[in-house]
Design an enzyme around this catalytic site. Structure first.
Site, PDB file in Angstrom:
ATOM      1  N   PRO A 233       2.354   6.351  -0.912  1.00 33.12           N
ATOM      2  CA  PRO A 233       1.664   6.086   0.360  1.00 33.12           C
ATOM      3  C   PRO A 233       1.151   4.655   0.503  1.00 33.12           C
ATOM      4  O   PRO A 233       1.097   3.874  -0.458  1.00 33.12           O
ATOM      5  CB  PRO A 233       0.479   7.070   0.324  1.00 33.12           C
ATOM      6  N   GLU A 234       0.740   4.359   1.716  1.00 35.80           N
ATOM      7  CA  GLU A 234       0.045   3.106   2.026  1.00 35.80           C
ATOM      8  C   GLU A 234      -1.182   2.966   1.126  1.00 35.80           C
ATOM      9  O   GLU A 234      -1.946   3.910   0.933  1.00 35.80           O
ATOM     10  CB  GLU A 234      -0.387   3.119   3.494  1.00 35.80           C
TER      11      GLU A 234
END
Length: 353
Positions: free
Chosen positions: A65-66
């Site tokens: 993920p970010e």
């Protein structure tokens, strides 16, 4: 479905595999898991455990993920109001800055070693530290353990701009690899038509979309991009509960802290893999931490672009075109004119231009 352990809690491995084992099939995994906030070494350890699990399922490309390394500072305001910054907010930023990583740096070396050890193409969301400015960045590694490059988020969203700098056109890469052309756009960058077009123009085939957006409408954007770009979309988001962040008063979710319990979900995930036809291959998952995997039939790209190729036969460059300024935008440039030695010291004249 198989259950595997992560941080003493069960991690759901959601595997929706095809049966085609041809050379044109790539097994992909998106990781849905939380950062260990303010503890980058522990987060790197967790990343390796997850990468090992994904590799065990035969994954060839793994997307995190970010801001997985360094953390997404959900809910906090860093003590900022117009024309004012609090002492606690400044200290919060110091801690956040300390959790970020240098690129290149020792954490990048470790991530490269992980990719090589588990023989996967690794796409990792990090908070990059460049001096005293932070960037929301994606790092790319090949299956031989080489660092390929990075993409910096070109426009942080809303109050993200308080803590992150702006990327420029020099870090919008698409990497040619034996498993396809890989690139990424981060979170709401994916809503930017011109940025997407820049990636399409480079022939992106495996479009990675690390995000922090768990809303239902995010799925519509991911499906549209898969159809528009004729590419596979791999979107990875964190799944976080309040207890995954430091407790108050060290860390406060502004405006909602009193409504939260340690088990309250503050980011519900929604990680997903979508094909060029718009078919959801795996996910979206809103249940907890998970490894979400699917087989990508790369032949589907040509089959779908037969009908619509956004930068090919369906473009009208004599009417509509895009110019991408892909050079670094730096505030200070140093040009070394000559080097001469005086008194045993190396003196380098510099011109500030």
């Amino acid at each position: 479905m198989a259950m595997v352990a992560s941080d003493n809690a069960p991690l759901l491995a959601e595997v929706d595999m095809g049966t085609d084992s041809s050379a044109s099939t790539v097994r992909a995994t998106v990781v849905q898991a939380s950062t260990i906030f303010n503890d980058t070494p522990a987060t790197l350890d967790k990343a390796e455990r997850l990468l090992a699990e994904a590799s065990g399922y035969g994954s060839q490309v793994v997307v995190f993920p970010e801001a997985f390394i360094g953390g997404y500072p959900r809910g906090t305001n860093f003590g900022v109001s117009i024309a004012n910054r609090t002492a606690k907010g400044k200290e919060d930023f110091r801690k956040y800055h300390a959790s970020a990583i240098d690129v290149p740096g020792p954490e990048v070396d470790r991530l490269a070693a992980m990719a090589g050890k588990y023989k996967v193409y690794l796409v990792m969301g990090v908070i990059e530290r460049d001096g005293y400015t932070l960037y929301c960045t994606v790092l790319f590694f090949d299956s031989q353990g080489c660092f390929l490059g990075k993409h910096r988020k070109v426009v942080p969203t809303a109050s993200e701009r308080i803590i992150w700098g702006f990327g420029d056109g020099s870090t919008i890469p698409v990497f040619q690899t034996p498993i396809g052309k890989i690139g990424a756009a981060i979170c709401w960058e994916n809503k930017m038509p011109l940025l997407r077009t820049a990636l399409y123009g480079k022939g992106i085939e495996i479009y990675c979309a690390p995000t922090a957006d768990s809303r239902d409408v995010w799925q519509a954007s991911m499906t549209h991009i898969a159809l528009e770009g004729g590419c596979f979309v791999l979107s990875a988001n964190q799944f976080c509960r309040r207890k995954d962040y430091p407790p108050p008063p060290e860390y406060v979710f502004s405006g909602i802290e009193e409504d939260l319990t340690p088990d309250s979900v503050v980011c519900a995930g929604g990680s997903v893999i979508i094909s060029p036809s718009g078919t959801v291959l795996a996910g979206p998952n809103y249940e907890g931490e998970a490894l979400i995997s699917a087989d990508l039939d790369l032949g589907e790209i040509a089959r779908e672009k037969f009908a619509f190729d956004v930068v090919g036969h369906y473009s009208r460059p004599e009417v509509l075109s895009l110019v991408v300024r892909d050079h670094p935008a730096t505030p200070v440039t140093y040009t070394s004119a000559s080097v001469k030695t005086e008194g045993g010291l190396c003196i380098t004249p510099v011109t500030i231009s």
